[in-house]
Scaffold this motif. Structure first.
Motif, PDB file in Angstrom:
ATOM      1  N   VAL A  26      11.096  60.665  56.065  1.00  0.00           N
ATOM      2  CA  VAL A  26      11.429  61.884  55.145  1.00  0.00           C
ATOM      3  C   VAL A  26      10.258  63.065  55.568  1.00  0.00           C
ATOM      4  N   LEU A  27       8.987  62.639  55.545  1.00  0.00           N
ATOM      5  CA  LEU A  27       8.032  63.756  56.023  1.00  0.00           C
ATOM      6  C   LEU A  27       8.390  64.473  57.231  1.00  0.00           C
ATOM      7  N   ASP A  28       8.842  63.522  58.291  1.00  0.00           N
ATOM      8  CA  ASP A  28       8.937  64.012  59.686  1.00  0.00           C
ATOM      9  C   ASP A  28      10.239  64.885  59.668  1.00  0.00           C
ATOM     10  N   TYR A  29      11.341  64.400  58.997  1.00  0.00           N
ATOM     11  CA  TYR A  29      12.686  65.057  58.992  1.00  0.00           C
ATOM     12  C   TYR A  29      12.293  66.429  58.339  1.00  0.00           C
ATOM     13  N   MET A  30      11.522  66.392  56.928  1.00  0.00           N
ATOM     14  CA  MET A  30      11.319  67.865  56.482  1.00  0.00           C
ATOM     15  C   MET A  30      10.532  68.754  57.103  1.00  0.00           C
ATOM     16  N   LYS A  31       9.515  68.367  58.048  1.00  0.00           N
ATOM     17  CA  LYS A  31       8.707  68.943  58.756  1.00  0.00           C
ATOM     18  C   LYS A  31       9.538  69.673  60.022  1.00  0.00           C
ATOM     19  N   ASP A  32      10.491  68.763  60.617  1.00  0.00           N
ATOM     20  CA  ASP A  32      11.200  69.391  61.765  1.00  0.00           C
ATOM     21  C   ASP A  32      12.373  70.301  61.302  1.00  0.00           C
ATOM     22  N   ARG A  33      12.949  70.166  60.179  1.00  0.00           N
ATOM     23  CA  ARG A  33      13.918  71.038  59.627  1.00  0.00           C
ATOM     24  C   ARG A  33      13.694  72.243  59.034  1.00  0.00           C
ATOM     25  N   TYR A  34      12.636  72.023  58.024  1.00  0.00           N
ATOM     26  CA  TYR A  34      12.233  73.223  57.213  1.00  0.00           C
ATOM     27  C   TYR A  34      10.562  73.573  57.236  1.00  0.00           C
ATOM     28  N   ASP A  35       9.987  72.787  58.369  1.00  0.00           N
ATOM     29  CA  ASP A  35       8.435  73.183  58.465  1.00  0.00           C
ATOM     30  C   ASP A  35       7.550  73.001  57.257  1.00  0.00           C
ATOM     31  N   LEU A  36       8.215  72.051  56.235  1.00  0.00           N
ATOM     32  CA  LEU A  36       7.543  71.405  55.291  1.00  0.00           C
ATOM     33  C   LEU A  36       6.423  70.709  55.523  1.00  0.00           C
ATOM     34  N   ASP A  37       5.214  70.832  55.196  1.00  0.00           N
ATOM     35  CA  ASP A  37       3.985  69.888  55.640  1.00  0.00           C
ATOM     36  C   ASP A  37       3.335  69.228  54.571  1.00  0.00           C
ATOM     37  N   TYR A  38       3.488  68.277  54.363  1.00  0.00           N
ATOM     38  CA  TYR A  38       2.743  67.178  53.326  1.00  0.00           C
ATOM     39  C   TYR A  38       1.923  66.169  53.869  1.00  0.00           C
ATOM     40  N   PRO A  39       0.684  65.856  53.253  1.00  0.00           N
ATOM     41  CA  PRO A  39      -0.321  65.256  53.626  1.00  0.00           C
ATOM     42  C   PRO A  39       0.127  63.733  54.098  1.00  0.00           C
ATOM     43  N   GLY A  40       0.866  63.055  53.471  1.00  0.00           N
ATOM     44  CA  GLY A  40       1.334  61.735  53.651  1.00  0.00           C
ATOM     45  C   GLY A  40       2.396  61.279  52.746  1.00  0.00           C
ATOM     46  N   ILE A  41       2.697  59.655  53.010  1.00  0.00           N
ATOM     47  CA  ILE A  41       3.709  59.237  52.376  1.00  0.00           C
ATOM     48  C   ILE A  41       3.480  59.063  50.808  1.00  0.00           C
ATOM     49  N   GLU A  42       2.351  59.360  50.210  1.00  0.00           N
ATOM     50  CA  GLU A  42       2.130  59.401  48.933  1.00  0.00           C
ATOM     51  C   GLU A  42       2.676  60.501  48.248  1.00  0.00           C
ATOM     52  N   ASN A  43       3.189  61.572  49.158  1.00  0.00           N
ATOM     53  CA  ASN A  43       3.764  62.614  48.823  1.00  0.00           C
ATOM     54  C   ASN A  43       5.078  62.660  48.397  1.00  0.00           C
ATOM     55  N   VAL A  44       5.912  61.419  48.826  1.00  0.00           N
ATOM     56  CA  VAL A  44       7.495  61.131  48.645  1.00  0.00           C
ATOM     57  C   VAL A  44       7.658  60.032  47.799  1.00  0.00           C
ATOM     58  N   VAL A  45       8.613  60.240  47.123  1.00  0.00           N
ATOM     59  CA  VAL A  45       9.612  59.330  45.975  1.00  0.00           C
ATOM     60  C   VAL A  45      10.822  59.216  46.673  1.00  0.00           C
ATOM     61  N   ILE A  46      11.223  57.917  46.757  1.00  0.00           N
ATOM     62  CA  ILE A  46      12.657  57.881  47.444  1.00  0.00           C
ATOM     63  C   ILE A  46      13.537  57.236  45.914  1.00  0.00           C
ATOM     64  N   THR A  47      14.710  58.145  45.736  1.00  0.00           N
ATOM     65  CA  THR A  47      15.296  57.998  44.432  1.00  0.00           C
ATOM     66  C   THR A  47      16.640  57.515  44.944  1.00  0.00           C
ATOM     67  N   LEU A  48      17.492  57.144  43.875  1.00  0.00           N
ATOM     68  CA  LEU A  48      18.945  56.899  43.721  1.00  0.00           C
ATOM     69  C   LEU A  48      19.695  58.346  43.690  1.00  0.00           C
ATOM     70  N   GLY A  49      19.795  59.085  44.889  1.00  0.00           N
ATOM     71  CA  GLY A  49      20.225  60.318  44.669  1.00  0.00           C
ATOM     72  C   GLY A  49      19.664  61.361  43.996  1.00  0.00           C
ATOM     73  N   VAL A  50      20.261  62.516  44.131  1.00  0.00           N
ATOM     74  CA  VAL A  50      19.459  63.847  43.502  1.00  0.00           C
ATOM     75  C   VAL A  50      19.637  63.644  41.746  1.00  0.00           C
ATOM     76  N   THR A  51      20.629  62.991  41.264  1.00  0.00           N
ATOM     77  CA  THR A  51      20.687  63.019  39.819  1.00  0.00           C
ATOM     78  C   THR A  51      19.664  62.018  39.130  1.00  0.00           C
ATOM     79  N   GLU A  52      19.395  60.791  39.932  1.00  0.00           N
ATOM     80  CA  GLU A  52      17.988  60.417  39.328  1.00  0.00           C
ATOM     81  C   GLU A  52      16.736  60.889  39.557  1.00  0.00           C
ATOM     82  N   ALA A  53      16.571  61.776  40.624  1.00  0.00           N
ATOM     83  CA  ALA A  53      15.523  62.404  40.789  1.00  0.00           C
ATOM     84  C   ALA A  53      15.362  63.282  39.765  1.00  0.00           C
TER      85      ALA A  53
END
Length: 395
Positions: free
Chosen positions: A77-104
């Motif tokens: 996810v970090l690599d994808y968001m950096k590649d697509r939208y130049d979003l740069d977060y420090p590490g995997i602690e900055n990501v939560v995987i959810t069951l779709g956007v509704t649960e998010a």
């Protein structure tokens, strides 16, 4: 013996039903009806994703996974968001995987909002937001964007905050938008970001349609407010993976740790074999998926022309796969009544604006999805044309 009383939670009992789902159910039994309603990509999931998912199942990847998301998928996810939208977060602690956007959204609302706190919601907006907000105890501070090209502006934010009767803690952006198809330029997002910063408002940015833009590249507000925003995205629309229910949230680790606590209590974790399939999806290049965007653009242009030839006023569709159109003046101003008659007499299902908004003075709009196949679109618009022309001839 005392008869037991059904102990339904008052907030659940009073929960407003989703008008979009309600309308679809009300016309579902009409024989021969063509649906132009579903936000369902008209493509199969890419083969590489299916193969990775099947391999994971064959490899017995069916046990409990990491509640926050497997490290491999969070890194993807970090690599994808950096590649697509130049979003740069420090590490995997900055990501939560959810069951779709509704649960998010449910996890975020419950994390950021105290009971009675206000959430700015530009309307029209996806109906599910309101149910999730209500369950979290938040209060919708709705902003009508009809007269501003269906976009939120700093002036509208200032006015809404000043008039709000509850403390406004956050704002919900969804762009490209469901239902209008509009999106924001970098300049517009920059102006909004400055406004949110001035008011100290947290930003919840639903960017699930970010890969589906046509005239411009998507610009994420997460670039400008990384410490004051939660960016939500997923694979349902971009990779035709609606049934996989794979979404993700990115933000500051300070807030993500609390989002994770709520997420863990809601679902614990996404299935590990689905996450393996998601890794394969996230590693696909934009060129690998360009065929979807190109096809949607062709369907958009076809659908827009068909509507305009019949006298519909179509909102400029810059992204997603929806057309938001004002019904012709000779059909009145009640989009709900128009959609009901069209379904029963014309055998075409569209969604009325009232399913996306609490404002009653601009309900002469309908939403049409062009995610359907070209054959389905051709059939649906032929029926729509026949219905409109017959109705006009009989006056």
């Amino acid at each position: 013996m005392t008869e037991p009383v059904l102990p339904i939670n008052r907030e659940v009992k009073d929960l407003e039903a989703d008008k979009l789902l309600g309308f679809q159910m009300s016309v579902a039994g009409i024989e021969g009806i063509t649906f132009l309603t579903f936000g369902e990509p008209g493509f199969d999931t890419p083969t590489v994703v299916k193969e990775a998912t099947k391999a994971a199942i064959d490899g017995n990847r069916s046990h409990y996974g990491n509640s926050q998301g497997e490290p491999a998928v969070r890194q993807a996810v970090l690599d994808y968001m950096k590649d697509r939208y130049d979003l740069d977060y420090p590490g995997i602690e900055n990501v939560v995987i959810t069951l779709g956007v509704t649960e998010a959204m449910q996890a975020i609302f419950k994390t950021l909002l105290q009971r009675g706190d206000g959430l700015l919601i530009p309307e029209p907006a996806y109906g599910s937001y309101f149910a999730s907000l209500s369950l979290a105890g938040g209060v919708a501070v709705s902003v009508d964007t009809t007269n501003n090209g269906f976009k939120l502006t700093p002036a509208l934010v200032d006015e809404a905050v000043a008039k709000a009767t509850v403390p406004v803690r956050a704002v919900l952006l969804n762009y490209p938008s469901n239902p209008t198809g509009v999106t924001y330029t970098e300049a517009e997002i920059t102006a909004l970001a400055a406004c949110f910063k001035k008011h100290g408002i947290w930003v919840i940015s639903d960017e699930i349609y970010s890969e589906l833009t046509y005239e411009q590249e998507h610009f994420s507000i997460g670039k400008l407010l990384p410490e004051q925003s939660l960016v939500v995205n997923g694979l349902s629309k971009s990779h035709a993976m609606t049934g996989y229910r794979l979404g993700f949230i990115l933000g500051s680790a300070d807030v993500i740790q609390y989002v994770q606590k709520v997420h863990g209590s809601l679902t614990y974790s996404a299935p590990t074999f689905i996450e393996d399939g998601a890794v394969a999806a996230l590693k696909m290049s934009r060129q690998d998926l360009q065929y979807m965007t190109d096809s949607y653009e062709e369907r958009r242009d076809f659908s827009r022309q068909a509507l305009e030839e019949l006298g519909f006023d179509v909102v400029d569709p810059e992204g997603a796969f929806y057309l938001f159109a004002k019904i012709p003046a000779d059909f009145g101003t009640d989009g709900w009544a128009f959609a009901e008659k069209l379904a029963h007499e014309g055998k075409v299902a569209v969604i009325p604006r009232a399913a996306f908004s609490h404002f009653e003075d601009a309900n002469q709009y309908i939403r049409i999805s062009y995610a359907a196949s070209q054959e389905q679109l051709t059939e649906g618009f032929a029926k729509l044309k026949a219905y409109v022309e017959k109705a006009r001839a009989n006056r």
